[in-house]
Design a protein around this motif. Structure first.
Motif, PDB file in Angstrom:
ATOM      1  N   ASN A  81      34.683  37.344  37.370  1.00 60.58           N
ATOM      2  CA  ASN A  81      35.172  38.119  36.236  1.00 60.58           C
ATOM      3  C   ASN A  81      35.581  39.543  36.594  1.00 60.58           C
ATOM      4  O   ASN A  81      36.011  40.292  35.734  1.00 60.58           O
ATOM      5  N   ARG A  82      35.478  39.944  37.848  1.00 57.33           N
ATOM      6  CA  ARG A  82      35.854  41.306  38.242  1.00 57.33           C
ATOM      7  C   ARG A  82      36.527  41.237  39.604  1.00 57.33           C
ATOM      8  O   ARG A  82      35.958  41.588  40.620  1.00 57.33           O
ATOM      9  N   ARG A  83      37.762  40.769  39.616  1.00 58.78           N
ATOM     10  CA  ARG A  83      38.499  40.665  40.867  1.00 58.78           C
ATOM     11  C   ARG A  83      39.197  41.986  41.157  1.00 58.78           C
ATOM     12  O   ARG A  83      39.691  42.644  40.250  1.00 58.78           O
ATOM     13  N   ASN A  84      39.256  42.350  42.425  1.00 61.66           N
ATOM     14  CA  ASN A  84      39.903  43.578  42.874  1.00 61.66           C
ATOM     15  C   ASN A  84      39.368  44.777  42.101  1.00 61.66           C
ATOM     16  O   ASN A  84      40.103  45.462  41.383  1.00 61.66           O
ATOM     17  N   GLY A  89      37.545  47.611  45.458  1.00 64.53           N
ATOM     18  CA  GLY A  89      38.601  46.679  45.838  1.00 64.53           C
ATOM     19  C   GLY A  89      38.092  45.283  46.129  1.00 64.53           C
ATOM     20  O   GLY A  89      38.855  44.405  46.515  1.00 64.53           O
ATOM     21  N   ASP A  90      36.791  45.053  45.963  1.00 66.06           N
ATOM     22  CA  ASP A  90      36.199  43.749  46.242  1.00 66.06           C
ATOM     23  C   ASP A  90      36.263  42.851  45.009  1.00 66.06           C
ATOM     24  O   ASP A  90      36.477  43.306  43.895  1.00 66.06           O
ATOM     25  N   ASP A  91      36.056  41.563  45.248  1.00 65.44           N
ATOM     26  CA  ASP A  91      35.931  40.605  44.159  1.00 65.44           C
ATOM     27  C   ASP A  91      34.460  40.487  43.807  1.00 65.44           C
ATOM     28  O   ASP A  91      33.644  40.145  44.654  1.00 65.44           O
TER      29      ASP A  91
END
Length: 149
Positions: A81-84, A89-91
């Motif tokens: 639910n929190r890409r980039n 900058g991490d998933d």
């Protein structure tokens, strides 16, 4: 077998109902939907139709470890639910209070930079381009008043 049953199971700072199936009980945790809970069960080899009150503490710790870092367990990136992430900058996959705080921080950042979405959030208008002529009205309905004779 009744001795092993727990009416409340604590998973990642959240108490879930022990009478529900594993698949549906995991959806009580904010940030976990039905597809992610199903993939958690398939990844860890749990039966989705078993009641969560009967699972062992070892399985609960496996679920918590998977929720901490789902990429180690080959959960696909599109399920997170929190890409980039803005800062790193991490998933990531956030749950419960971490999700709430991150959302609040994102909204505050948009408001502070005065972006279009931030300004729409400030005044309580729709953000994603919906029409506003007839919807999103907050006051009481006011029709056309007739002229008195």
């Amino acid at each position: 077998m009744e001795d092993d049953f727990k009416h409340l199971v604590r998973i990642s700072r959240k108490d879930v109902d022990g009478n529900k199936t594993i698949q549906h009980a995991l959806t009580e945790i904010k940030g976990i939907g039905l597809s992610l809970s199903r993939s958690i069960c398939l990844t860890l080899g749990l039966n989705t139709d078993d009641q969560i009150g009967y699972i062992s503490e070892e399985d609960v710790s496996k679920i918590e470890a998977l929720l901490e870092n789902p990429q180690e367990y080959n959960i696909p990136d599109w399920m997170l639910n929190r890409r980039n992430d803005y800062a790193t900058g991490d998933d990531l996959h956030l749950i419960e209070s971490d999700l709430d705080m991150t959302l609040r921080d994102d909204l505050n950042r948009m408001k502070k930079t005065r972006s279009y979405k931030g300004r729409r959030h400030e005044v309580g208008l729709p953000v994603r381009g919906q029409r506003t002529k007839s919807t999103f009205r907050h006051s009481s309905t006011v029709g056309v008043s007739r002229r008195r004779r």
